[in-house]
Design a protein around this motif. Structure first.
Motif, PDB file in Angstrom:
ATOM      1  N   ILE A  39      11.557  13.357  -1.244  1.00  0.00           N
ATOM      2  CA  ILE A  39      10.320  12.469  -1.429  1.00  0.00           C
ATOM      3  C   ILE A  39       9.515  12.778  -0.509  1.00  0.00           C
ATOM      4  N   TYR A  89       5.982  15.108   0.034  1.00  0.00           N
ATOM      5  CA  TYR A  89       5.027  14.118   1.059  1.00  0.00           C
ATOM      6  C   TYR A  89       4.669  15.011   1.483  1.00  0.00           C
ATOM      7  N   MET A 142       1.007  -0.836  -0.075  1.00  0.00           N
ATOM      8  CA  MET A 142       0.203  -0.075  -0.055  1.00  0.00           C
ATOM      9  C   MET A 142       0.869   1.429  -0.053  1.00  0.00           C
ATOM     10  N   ASN A 143       0.593   2.178  -0.553  1.00  0.00           N
ATOM     11  CA  ASN A 143       0.554   3.548  -0.435  1.00  0.00           C
ATOM     12  C   ASN A 143       0.400   4.411   0.379  1.00  0.00           C
ATOM     13  N   VAL A 144       1.466   5.369   1.084  1.00  0.00           N
ATOM     14  CA  VAL A 144       0.747   6.398   2.049  1.00  0.00           C
ATOM     15  C   VAL A 144      -0.969   7.147   1.398  1.00  0.00           C
ATOM     16  N   PRO A 145      -1.722   6.613   1.609  1.00  0.00           N
ATOM     17  CA  PRO A 145      -3.237   7.806   1.297  1.00  0.00           C
ATOM     18  C   PRO A 145      -2.646   9.273   0.656  1.00  0.00           C
ATOM     19  N   ASN A 164       5.170   8.587  -4.718  1.00  0.00           N
ATOM     20  CA  ASN A 164       5.620   6.741  -5.095  1.00  0.00           C
ATOM     21  C   ASN A 164       6.549   5.725  -5.029  1.00  0.00           C
ATOM     22  N   GLY A 165       6.977   6.105  -5.981  1.00  0.00           N
ATOM     23  CA  GLY A 165       8.304   5.435  -6.426  1.00  0.00           C
ATOM     24  C   GLY A 165       8.589   4.898  -7.970  1.00  0.00           C
ATOM     25  N   LYS A 207       5.336   2.863   5.007  1.00  0.00           N
ATOM     26  CA  LYS A 207       4.755   3.312   4.546  1.00  0.00           C
ATOM     27  C   LYS A 207       4.771   3.212   2.713  1.00  0.00           C
ATOM     28  N   VAL A 208       5.938   4.601   3.251  1.00  0.00           N
ATOM     29  CA  VAL A 208       6.934   5.708   1.636  1.00  0.00           C
ATOM     30  C   VAL A 208       6.923   4.761   1.032  1.00  0.00           C
ATOM     31  N   ARG A 209       6.780   4.258   0.185  1.00  0.00           N
ATOM     32  CA  ARG A 209       7.462   2.677  -0.962  1.00  0.00           C
ATOM     33  C   ARG A 209       8.967   3.317  -1.540  1.00  0.00           C
ATOM     34  N   SER A 210       8.815   4.410  -1.789  1.00  0.00           N
ATOM     35  CA  SER A 210      10.061   5.058  -3.193  1.00  0.00           C
ATOM     36  C   SER A 210      10.792   5.188  -1.828  1.00  0.00           C
ATOM     37  N   LEU A 211      11.023   5.350  -0.683  1.00  0.00           N
ATOM     38  CA  LEU A 211      12.033   5.733   0.993  1.00  0.00           C
ATOM     39  C   LEU A 211      13.313   4.150   0.286  1.00  0.00           C
ATOM     40  N   GLY A 235       0.952   5.846  -9.492  1.00  0.00           N
ATOM     41  CA  GLY A 235       1.262   4.851  -8.451  1.00  0.00           C
ATOM     42  C   GLY A 235      -0.567   4.618  -7.271  1.00  0.00           C
ATOM     43  N   ASN A 249      -4.189   0.892  -7.842  1.00  0.00           N
ATOM     44  CA  ASN A 249      -2.815   1.088  -7.397  1.00  0.00           C
ATOM     45  C   ASN A 249      -1.720  -0.867  -6.612  1.00  0.00           C
ATOM     46  N   PRO A 250      -0.682  -0.261  -7.021  1.00  0.00           N
ATOM     47  CA  PRO A 250       0.047   0.533  -7.640  1.00  0.00           C
ATOM     48  C   PRO A 250       0.236   0.180  -9.250  1.00  0.00           C
TER      49      PRO A 250
END
Lengths: 466, 620
Positions: B614, B618, A1-4, A123-124, B578-582, A81, A75-76
Motif C-alpha cells: 500500500i 502510495y 478522509m483518504n490521503v488526497p 484506499n483499502g 490518513k492511509v485508511r487501508s493500513l 474510494g 469519497n469513500p
C-alpha cells in the motif's frame, strides 16, 4: 478522509470502438469541480449528493460536445474510494476523446493502466489478492478458470506452501546455528538429512509448478501450433479444425508466410491455433533456429502439432520431430498423420493416441487426421480436448497464477542450487544463501514478503480505465 | 575546570571511548565524564575481544578509524581466527586480553588527544531545553555545558547486582549506580525497560589442575585486528573442560535461592549467552556443558571461567565449580553475579544514534539494549562521529545493512527494537558473503578516510594493495599449471590429479587446495611467490573471490534489489493514520518509527507485506 493523492485521473472505461455508449471515469479530489466546468445540468455536481445521476450537456469552450449522464460517487463510497464521476456519453471514439481532452485541459490527467484499481487498493477498497483475482477474472478464458479463481483463497495451496516454508525454515535455522555457534555446544547439521529435506521440498515445488501448467491453460487457453514440411497440409488442417477458410490453401508449397492465428472455443476450452510457414528440409540439420517468428510461437505453445504428409510415409517428418523435441523439451509434441485417407500401407500402423491423459510430455504421440474427411479432424480435436481436460484435472483447487508460477520456479531454482551446493560439499554459508532465497520466494508467493516487481506485475495486467 | 564543551561523553566504557576519540579526532572539544578515571576501558566481563560476528564489528571499527582494535592488539595475549573450518564469510578474529593492560592502553589512547578532557564526576541530570540538550549536571550540582551529550552509561542506570537472593545497588562490583538520569529521561517521554546480564566467577590460576584439561592454543601465525598494528604474539593459552552431571545436580540445589528463578530479577537476560543455571534448566537432557578457562592477564592471578556465568548463591557456586574436572581445589577470587539495569528501547533512536525525542542527545552501548564490547564500541563510534558532524553542520554518517555489520545492528535496533540483550550474529546479515572481515577495508576504509578518521598515509598504502589484488586476479585466470607441476600439491591435499594443464583459478575451486600453495609452485622464485609471501591478505581475497564466484553475484543482485527499496524515500513526519487501508498495528509502528524509506518500512515487525504494498503504491 483518504490521503488526497496529488491529482485527478480520467480515462475511457469502455472498450475503444464503435458502440452505442461509452463511459468515461474520473477519480480524484478535484474530479467534481473539474466536471462542473463542462457539465451543464439542472444542478451543479458539487451541490449534489453521492450516488446520484444527472442528465445534461457537456460543453467545452462554448461548444456542445454531447448529451451525457453523470453518475456521482462521493469519497469513500466509490470504486477507488475517492470522489468519482462516471460520464456516460454516446459511443464512438470522437465524443469520448473530446470529453477526455476537455477534462485534461481542466487539470485532470490521463490515467495509467490499472491506476483506478491502484487507488482502490491504496484506499483499502480492495486487497492485493482481490486485485489479483480481478485481473484473473478479466483474463480468464474458460469457465472452469473463473470458478477456480474464485475459490483460490480457500484452497489447500496456502497450506502446502506453509508446510514447505516451515520445512525450509527449520533446516535453514539449523544451518545458521551451526554457522554462528560452531565454537560452542552446537552439533553439525546432518548433511544427508538436510539433502533429504530439500528433496522433499523440491518435489513438492515440482508438483505445484506442474499443476500451474494446467492453470495456465484455463487462464490463457491452449496454444496449439501447427508445424511441418512445406505442403504437408497444415493450412488445410488449420481450416478444417476451425471450420472456416481462414488460411489460403494451395497446391504450391510455401503458400503460408509467417503465421496465421485464430481462436476457437472447443469443449469449454479456448484454443489458439497457429498455422506456421513450412519448414524446408535441407541436407544438413533443419534450420529451425533460423525461423524466428515460428520459433517464438512454438516457445509459447502448450502443444506443437507436427503435421506429417502420411502419403510420403509415416516417418517422413521424423527428423523434424526430433529437432522440435530437442528445442522444446518441456512442450508436448504430437505427430499428426495428415492425408491419412490417401496414405499407403496399413492404417492400423498408426497409433491412435490416448494421449491427453499422459503426463509425460516428452512422448511423441501419433494422431491420424485428414483435412478432407471431417471424421479424421474430429479424432484430432477430441484428443486435444481430452489433453486439456487431463491437464486441468491435476489443477485441483489450486489455480497457480503466472506470478506464483514464476516465483515457484525461482524457489525451485534456489532449492536445486542448495542441493547442488550440498552435493559438492560447499560450505554452509553458501548453502544458506540458497535456502534464504528459496524462503524469500515462497514468502513472496504467500504474499508475506514485499516485492515491488510483483506489485507492478499484478497491476500491469490491467487495461486503462480499470 | 572547563565547564563548556562541544560534546560531552558520559561513561568511559567501550562506547564512550570510541565516541570521545572519534569526536576529538574530528576536531571537536570533547569532555569524557567517568565516575572514576581508573575504571575507563575496563573489561567488565570476558577478557576477550572479537569472536563470531563480533570480530567482524572489530574489523569494521578499525576500517572506519576507531580505537578498540589497536587497544585489543596492544593488550592481546592470544589471537585466534574462529570458524576456519567453514568458509571465509564466517571467519572471525578473536583475542584474549590482559584485563589490566587493556584499560591502561585505552586511557593512553585518550590522553593523546589534546582536545579531549577526562572529567571524574558523577552525572545526575541531562539538561534539556525545548527538546534540545545543552549540558549536564554533576552530583555536586555543577553544570557543564555542551552542544551534544552522548550517554554511554552501560549497566549503571538503576543498577542492581545479584548473587543469590542478595541484591546490592551497583553496576559493577564496588561501583555506584546512577539513579536519577534514567527517571528524568523517562519523564522526558523516553520509554525504558529492564535487562539483565551476568558474569562468571574468577578463580586463582594456581588452583587449577591443567593436566585434566584440553589446551586451547592460539593460531600458529597470530594476526592483529588492526591495519595499524604490525605484529602480535601469542603468550598464553586457554584450557577447556566440561561440567558433569554432578555439577548440574549441585547447581539445581541452589535454584530456590536463585534471583532468576525466584522472580527477583525482572529484566530479560541474553538468550544467546545464558547463565549456567539457565543452560541446565533449558537443556535438561544435556549431561555436560563446555567450560573454557581464560587467563585474565600476563601477570594477573585470576582466570575467567567462560561458560559459567551465574547468579546462584556463593556456596552453590563454589561446590559447583569444584565438581568440574580440574577445578576440584579451585580458589574463587570473585563470585559470579547478575546485573539488572535500565535500558531505553532503541526504536527511539535515529540511525545516527541521536534520540528522536531530544536533539543533541545520543545513546550508545548497553543503554540501547545491546550486550558486548564490540556492539557498544560500534555504536559509540557512530554516535561520536555524528555528534561531531551535526555540530559542524555536515551530512550525517550512517551505514546500511548492505555495507557493514554495524549497519545491520543499528538497523535492527531502530526497526525491531529489542526485548532482550541484543548481540550481533552473522546470521543477522542478509549479505553475509559480502560483509566478510577481509572486505572490511574495501567497504569502509574509503569512508573512514573521507571522514578524516583514517590518515592519508594508511589509506594510500591500502590503495596500492588494491592494484596488487587486480594483478593477482589476472595472473590466476591467465596462468595454467601442467600436471607435473600441479599434481604434487593436489596429491598433498588429497585431491584428484589433473591430466592436462589447468588454470590456477580452476584448481583453486577445489575446497582443499589453497591458492597460496599453487602460487608458490607456479612461480617459485618470481614476483608472485614474493607477493604470496608478503601479502597473504591479497591472496586470501583472490582465493575467496574464486571460491565464492556465482554466490557473490547472487548476493550482489540481492543488494541491488535492497538498494532500490532503500532509495524509495518516505515523506518526513508522515501522518500514517490518513492511509485508511493500513492495518492498525502498521499505523502504530510506522508512526512510532517514522521509517525513512520503503525498504526500512518493510523491515518493521508488524508492518505486513500488504501494508508495504500500500505504501509502495502510495509513493508512486
Amino acid at each position: 478522509m483518504n490521503v488526497p493523492l496529488p491529482d485527478t485521473i480520467c480515462a475511457v472505461a469502455t472498450p475503444i470502438g464503435v458502440a452505442g455508449l461509452a463511459v468515461i471515469r474520473v477519480s480524484g479530489a478535484d474530479c467534481i469541480p473539474i466536471c462542473d466546468t463542462f457539465f451543464v445540468g439542472k444542478s451543479a455536481l458539487t451541490a449534489s449528493s453521492s450516488h446520484s445521476v444527472h442528465y445534461g450537456w457537456w460543453k467545452w469552450s462554448g461548444v456542445k460536445i454531447d448529451a451525457v449522464t453523470c453518475t456521482l460517487f462521493r469519497n469513500p463510497n466509490s470504486y477507488t474510494g475517492e470522489d468519482v464521476v462516471e460520464i456516460g456519453c454516446h459511443g464512438g471514439p470522437y465524443v469520448s476523446e473530446q470529453i477526455v481532452d476537455s477534462l485534461i485541459s481542466a487539470g485532470a490527467r490521463a490515467a495509467l493502466p490499472g491506476e483506478f484499481t491502484k487507488r482502490a487498493f491504496i484506499n483499502g477498497k480492495l486487497d492485493l489478492t482481490q486485485v489479483e483475482a480481478i485481473a484473473d477474472l478479466i483474463h480468464a478464458e474458460s469457465k472452469l478458470g473463473v470458478q477456480i479463481a474464485a475459490r483460490q483463497l480457500a484452497s489447500g495451496f496456502t497450506k502446502r506452501l506453509n508446510a514447505m516454508q516451515s520445512h525450509l525454515e527449520k533446516s535453514s535455522a539449523l544451518l545458521e546455528l551451526e554457522l554462528d555457534f560452531s565454537e560452542e555446544d552446537i552439533e553439525f547439521v546432518n548433511r544427508a538429512q538436510l539433502l533429504e529435506h530439500l528433496s522433499v521440498v523440491n518435489s513438492e515445488l515440482e508438483s505445484l509448478i506442474f499443476s500451474s501448467k494446467g492453470a495456465e491453460l484455463l487462464r490463457s487457453g491452449v496454444h496449439c501450433t501447427l508445424v511441418g514440411y512445406p505442403n504437408a497440409g497444415k493450412s488445410s488442417l488449420f481450416n478444417a479444425i476451425l471450420g472456416k477458410d481462414r488460411a489460403i490453401v494451395s497446391e504450391l508449397p510455401g503458400t503460408t508466410r509467417d503465421y496465421i492465428e485464430d481462436t476457437k472455443l472447443i469443449g469449454g476450452f479456448t484454443f489458439h491455433f497457429f498455422d506456421t510457414a513450412g519448414i524446408r528440409q535441407t541436407t544438413d540439420s533443419i534450420e529451425l533456429a533460423g525461423i524466428t517468428l515460428g520459433r517464438g510461437i512454438m516457445e509459447q505453445s502448450n502443444i506443437i502439432l507436427v503435421v506429417n504428409d502420411s502419403t510420403l510415409g509415416f516417418d517422413h517428418s521424423s527428423p523434424l520431430v526430433t529437432d522440435v523435441q530437442s528445442m522444446f523439451p518441456d512442450t508436448a509434441v504430437w505427430v499428426v498423420q495428415n492425408k491419412i485417407d490417401n496414405a499407403a500401407g496399413s492404417k492400423n500402423d498408426v497409433k491412435v493416441a490416448t494421449g491427453g491423459s499422459s503426463e509425460s510430455e516428452l512422448s511423441v504421440l501419433s494422431v491420424p487426421s485428414s483435412a478432407i474427411s471431417p471424421s479424421g479432424t474430429d479424432v484430432l480435436v477430441s484428443e486435444l480436448v481430452s489433453m486439456a481436460k487431463g491437464r486441468t484435472n491435476i489443477v485441483g483447487d489450486a489455480l497457480v497464477n503466472r506470478r506464483q508460477t514464476i516465483l515457484l520456479k525461482q524457489a525451485q531454482q534456489s532449492v536445486n542450487s542448495a542441493i547442488e551446493a550440498l552435493a559438492n560439499a560447499l560450505s554452509a554459508e553458501l548453502v544458506a544463501v540458497d535456502m534464504r532465497q528459496a524462503l524469500r520466494h515462497i514468502s513472496e508467493v504467500l504474499g508475506t514478503s514485499f516485492n515491488q516487481d510483483i506489485l507492478d506485475s499484478v497491476f500491469s495486467d490491467f487495461c486503462i480505465g480499470k | 575546570m572547563n565547564t563548556k564543551f562541544d560534546i560531552l561523553v558520559i561513561g568511559g566504557g567501550h562506547a564512550g571511548i570510541e565516541a570521545s576519540c572519534a569526536a576529538a579526532k574530528l576536531g571537536l572539544n570533547v569532555g569524557l565524564v567517568s565516575m572514576d578515571f581508573n575504571t575507563i576501558g575496563r573489561l567488565s566481563c570476558n577478557p576477550s575481544i572479537g569472536g563470531n560476528a563480533k570480530g567482524h564489528l572489530a574489523k569494521e571499527i578499525d576500517a572506519i578509524g576507531g580505537v578498540m582494535p589497536i587497544i585489543a592488539d596492544a593488550s592481546g595475549i592470544q589471537f585466534k581466527t574462529l570458524n576456519t573450518s567453514k568458509g571465509p564469510a564466517v571467519w572471525s578474529p578473536r583475542s584474549q586480553n590482559d584485563k589490566d593492560l587493556y584499560p591502561l592502553f585505552a586511557q593512553n589512547v585518550l590522553k593523546q588527544h589534546k582536545n579531549l578532557t577526562i572529567i571524574a564526576e558523577t552525572i545526575t541530570e541531562v539538561l534539556v531545553s525545548k527538546w534540545r540538550v545543552f549540558g549536564v549536571k554533576t552530583a555536586n550540582n555543577e553544570e557543564i555545558m555542551a552542544k551534544a551529550v552522548i550517554l554511554c552509561s552501560g549497566t549503571f542506570l538503576n543498577a542492581v547486582m545479584w548473587t543469590g537472593i542478595e541484591g546490592t545497588d551497583g553496576g559493577r562490583v564496588g561501583e555506584r549506580p546512577a539513579h536519577k538520569i534514567s527517571d528524568l529521561l523517562e519523564s522526558a517521554g523516553l520509554q525504558r525497560g529492564r535487562l539483565k546480564t551476568g558474569t562468571p566467577p574468577r578463580i586463582h590460576a594456581n588452583s587449577i589442575d591443567y593436566s585434566k584439561m584440553r589446551i586451547h592454543d592460539g593460531d600458529a601465525i597470530p594476526r592483529p585486528f588492526s591495519l595499524k598494528t604490525r605484529r602480535v604474539v601469542n603468550s598464553l593459552a586457554c584450557f577447556a573442560t566440561l561440567t558433569t552431571n554432578n555439577t548440574h545436580d549441585i547447581l539445581r540445589e541452589g535454584f530456590d535461592r536463585s534471583p532468576m528463578f525466584t522472580g527477583l530479577i525482572h529484566g530479560a537476560g541474553p538468550r544467546y549467552c545464558p547463565s549456567i543455571e539457565d543452560k541446565i534448566f533449558r537443556f535438561a537432557d544435556k549431561s555436560s556443558h563446555h567450560i573454557v578457562l581464560e587467563p585474565e592477564g600476563l601477570t594477573a592471578d585470576s582466570v575467567y571461567v567462560n561458560g559459567f556465568s551465574t547468579s546462584l548463591p556463593v556456596d552453590i557456586q563454589e561446590r559447583g565449580l569444584k565438581s568440574i574436572p580440574g577445578l576440584e581445589s579451585c580458589e574463587i577470587l570473585k563470585h559470579g553475579y547478575a546485573v539488572e539495569y535500565d535500558f531505553f528501547f532503541p526504536y527511539q533512536l535515529h540511525f545516527t544514534m541521536e534520540t528522536k525525542a531530544i536533539q543533541g542527545l545520543y545513546f550508545a552501548g548497553q543503554i540501547n539494549g545491546t550486550s558486548g564490547y564490540e556492539e557498544a564500541a560500534s555504536q559509540g563510534l557512530i554516535a561520536g562521529i555524528n555528534a561531531a558532524l551535526e555540530i559542524q553542520n555536515k551530512e550525517p554518517f550512517t551505514l546500511k545493512r548492505s555495507e557493514a555489520y554495524i549497519g545491520v545492528m543499528i538497523d535492527d535496533l531502530v526497526n525491531k527494537s529489542t526485548e532482550e540483550p541484543y548481540r550481533i550474529f552473522t546470521s543477522l546479515a542478509e549479505y553475509r558473503l559480502l560483509l566478510r572481515t577481509d572486505t572490511a577495508y574495501d567497504r569502509l576504509l574509503p569512508l573512514g578516510h573521507s571522514l578524516g578518521l583514517i590518515s592519508d598515509k594508511l589509506f594510500n598504502t591500502w590503495e596500492r594493495g588494491l592494484g596488487l589484488h587486480d594483478e593477482l586476479q589476472e595472473y590466476v585466470t591467465q596462468t595454467k599449471l601442467s600436471p607435473e607441476v600441479a599434481n604434487p600439491v593436489l596429491i598433498n591435499s588429497n585431491e584428484t590429479e589433473i591430466t592436462e594443464s589447468t588454470r590456477i583459478d580452476h584448481l583453486t575451486k577445489r575446497p582443499d587446495v589453497s591458492l597460496s600453495s599453487l602460487m608458490q609452485i607456479s612461480n617459485p622464485v618470481g614476483k608472485y611467490a614474493v607477493i604470496t609471501q608478503e601479502h597473504p591478505h591479497a591472496v586470501h581475497q583472490v582465493e575467496t573471490a574464486i571460491r565464492y564466484e556465482g554466490y557473490i553475484q547472487k548476493q550482489q543482485r540481492d543488494v541491488d534489489r535492497f538498494a532500490e527499496n532503500e532509495a524509495k524515500l518516505m515523506p518526513l513526519n508522515f501522518d500514517y493514520t490518513k492511509v485508511r487501508s493500513l492495518s492498525k498495528e502498521a499505523i502504530e509502528k510506522l508512526t512510532k518509527i517514522q521509517p525513512g524509506s520503503l525498504g526500512q518500512a518493510s523491515r518493521i515487525p508488524g508492518v505486513s507485506a500488504s501494508d508495504v504494498s500500500i505504501l509502495a503504491m502510495y509513493l508512486q
